[in-house]
Design an enzyme around this catalytic site. Structure first.
Site, short mmCIF file in Angstrom:
data_model
loop_
_atom_site.label_atom_id
_atom_site.label_comp_id
_atom_site.label_asym_id
_atom_site.label_seq_id
_atom_site.Cartn_x
_atom_site.Cartn_y
_atom_site.Cartn_z
N GLY A 74 10.30 38.15 51.31
CA GLY A 74 9.31 38.70 50.41
C GLY A 74 9.71 38.76 48.96
CD GLU A 82 6.97 34.44 52.67
OE1 GLU A 82 7.29 33.65 51.76
OE2 GLU A 82 7.59 35.50 52.90
CE LYS A 100 19.12 33.29 49.01
NZ LYS A 100 17.86 32.57 49.09
#
Length: 209
Positions: A74, A82, A100
């Site tokens: 987000g 999504e 990530k």
């Protein structure tokens, strides 16, 4: 094939790769105006979400990925769309760079909120801050906040948390919450994490339709 396209910097590379393959029998559903514009400019075939009941595959990035497969998404402000697309897809694949992958999820967790009763919602969700809009981004004038593609107010949950499932449950039942950016492992089929050494594959818990 009916393909869901996510939003963000990683998805931009995906769009280029899809375009190079010249796949004539693939129709795409985009999760944000930015993805839609980029996909059209590359010649990809797009359909509106209203035209598609089920997707064969959805591909998106992530802001954070923990070892158990929980995601934070987000950062681009499109996590509600999504999540809808991920849920509608028989397979949901996450592509991300190695930075990530984290040992533990941490704030901020993106939120989309209704404008009605906002002060009450913010008090119930605290600690939360509305997300300021950068230059050129859609924004509301009062309160001043960045807007989602569907006009919701974007915010960030800033509290620390040990259990993402517990936080997701709390956020979901708060009146005024449209959607939060925590994605459970049960939504994910496969996670691909790229590094200089290659691509790590992590299986999600989603049962393929």
């Amino acid at each position: 094939m009916r393909l869901g396209l996510g939003t963000g910097s990683t998805v931009a590379y995906l769009l280029e790769a899809l375009s190079e393959r010249e796949l004539k029998d693939v129709s795409c559903v985009a999760t944000s105006p930015g993805t839609e514009r980029a996909a059209r400019s590359l010649g990809l075939t797009l359909r509106s979400s209203a035209e598609v009941d089920e997707l064969d595959l959805a591909i998106d990035g992530a802001d954070q990925i923990d070892p158990s497969g929980w995601l934070v998404k987000g950062g681009g402000g499109a996590h509600t769309r999504e999540k809808i697309v991920a849920a509608a897809a028989r397979r949901f694949v996450v592509i991300a760079s190695a930075d990530k992958a984290v040992e533990r999820l941490s704030p901020p967790v993106p939120l989309e909120l209704m404008r009605f009763g906002l002060n009450s919602t913010l008090r119930a969700l605290a600690p939360v801050d509305l997300r300021p809009a950068a230059a050129g981004e859609p924004r509301s004038s009062s309160p001043a906040a960045q807007l989602s593609p569907d006009g919701g107010l974007l915010a960030n949950y800033l509290g620390t948390f040990a259990d993402p499932r517990e936080l997701a449950a709390r956020l979901s039942v708060t009146p005024g919450m449209v959607e939060h950016g925590l994605f459970a492992p049960e939504m994910v089929s496969l996670i691909l994490i790229a590094s200089d050494g290659g691509v790590e594959r992590r299986s999600g818990l989603k049962q393929d339709g």
